[in-house]
Design a protein around this motif. Sequence first.
Motif, PDB file in Angstrom:
ATOM      1  N   MET A   7       0.783  -1.448  -0.072  1.00 32.01           N
ATOM      2  CA  MET A   7       0.028   0.459   0.046  1.00 32.01           C
ATOM      3  C   MET A   7       0.979   1.269   0.016  1.00 32.01           C
ATOM      4  O   MET A   7       1.601   1.957   0.712  1.00 32.01           O
ATOM      5  CB  MET A   7      -0.988  -0.106   1.076  1.00 32.01           C
ATOM      6  N   GLU A   9       0.823   5.891  -0.109  1.00 31.27           N
ATOM      7  CA  GLU A   9      -0.361   7.174   0.148  1.00 31.27           C
ATOM      8  C   GLU A   9       0.802   8.016  -0.553  1.00 31.27           C
ATOM      9  O   GLU A   9       1.673   7.939  -0.244  1.00 31.27           O
ATOM     10  CB  GLU A   9       0.199   6.870   2.179  1.00 31.27           C
ATOM     11  N   LEU A  42      -7.395   4.231  -4.642  1.00 30.02           N
ATOM     12  CA  LEU A  42      -8.428   4.136  -3.794  1.00 30.02           C
ATOM     13  C   LEU A  42      -8.238   5.877  -3.369  1.00 30.02           C
ATOM     14  O   LEU A  42      -7.409   6.214  -2.831  1.00 30.02           O
ATOM     15  CB  LEU A  42      -7.677   3.527  -2.737  1.00 30.02           C
ATOM     16  N   ARG A  43     -10.078   6.055  -3.390  1.00 33.51           N
ATOM     17  CA  ARG A  43      -9.901   7.359  -3.027  1.00 33.51           C
ATOM     18  C   ARG A  43     -10.801   7.280  -2.609  1.00 33.51           C
ATOM     19  O   ARG A  43     -12.192   6.947  -2.673  1.00 33.51           O
ATOM     20  CB  ARG A  43     -10.027   9.122  -4.371  1.00 33.51           C
ATOM     21  N   ASP A  44     -11.504   7.531  -0.776  1.00 34.95           N
ATOM     22  CA  ASP A  44     -12.243   7.655   0.133  1.00 34.95           C
ATOM     23  C   ASP A  44     -12.242   5.708   0.315  1.00 34.95           C
ATOM     24  O   ASP A  44     -14.090   5.454   0.466  1.00 34.95           O
ATOM     25  CB  ASP A  44     -13.114   8.402   0.225  1.00 34.95           C
ATOM     26  N   ASN A  45     -11.368   4.937  -0.265  1.00 39.18           N
ATOM     27  CA  ASN A  45     -11.473   3.625   0.032  1.00 39.18           C
ATOM     28  C   ASN A  45     -12.544   3.451  -1.293  1.00 39.18           C
ATOM     29  O   ASN A  45     -13.484   2.165  -0.958  1.00 39.18           O
ATOM     30  CB  ASN A  45     -12.411   2.884   1.380  1.00 39.18           C
ATOM     31  N   VAL A  46     -12.311   3.590  -2.731  1.00 35.77           N
ATOM     32  CA  VAL A  46     -12.951   3.424  -3.886  1.00 35.77           C
ATOM     33  C   VAL A  46     -12.090   3.568  -4.746  1.00 35.77           C
ATOM     34  O   VAL A  46     -11.626   4.661  -4.765  1.00 35.77           O
ATOM     35  CB  VAL A  46     -14.686   4.896  -4.007  1.00 35.77           C
ATOM     36  N   ASP A  86      -4.570  10.280  -1.482  1.00 35.19           N
ATOM     37  CA  ASP A  86      -5.668   8.921  -2.093  1.00 35.19           C
ATOM     38  C   ASP A  86      -4.532   8.079  -0.998  1.00 35.19           C
ATOM     39  O   ASP A  86      -3.330   8.207  -1.278  1.00 35.19           O
ATOM     40  CB  ASP A  86      -4.907   9.445  -3.828  1.00 35.19           C
ATOM     41  N   GLN A  87      -4.645   6.623  -2.207  1.00 35.10           N
ATOM     42  CA  GLN A  87      -4.024   5.780  -1.769  1.00 35.10           C
ATOM     43  C   GLN A  87      -3.952   4.356  -2.975  1.00 35.10           C
ATOM     44  O   GLN A  87      -4.915   4.452  -3.412  1.00 35.10           O
ATOM     45  CB  GLN A  87      -4.723   4.779  -0.868  1.00 35.10           C
ATOM     46  N   GLU A  89      -2.886   0.626  -4.192  1.00 34.17           N
ATOM     47  CA  GLU A  89      -2.909  -0.417  -3.973  1.00 34.17           C
ATOM     48  C   GLU A  89      -1.951  -1.401  -4.100  1.00 34.17           C
ATOM     49  O   GLU A  89      -2.601  -1.291  -5.745  1.00 34.17           O
ATOM     50  CB  GLU A  89      -4.364  -1.067  -3.850  1.00 34.17           C
TER      51      GLU A  89
END
Length: 100
Positions: A7, A9, A42-46, A86-87, A89
Amino acid sequence: KENVLGMVEIRQIFRISKVGTVAGCYVSEGLVRRSNAKARVLRDNVVIHDGELDSLKRFKDDVREVKAGFECGLSLKNFDDLKVGDQLEVYEVVEVARTL
């Protein structure tokens, strides 16, 4: 089969005229590998994008992988809409032979 490598960041965004958008990142867990690795944004886990890594740099050097706890710069192929926070993966697709 998808094998999650790590992951990442995003901490800062750089817009470079001839290159595009480069993200200054911190590898929070696992590792980031450039060869045949894919990344999900992933932005806001989406999930908002799923694609390939274009470049991976550590300071000014091109590197093959960056491990957890280090910072790096990366860019994605055909995607420039990155934002701070944003994250990513990072994963690789592994073919597993079917058993009878």
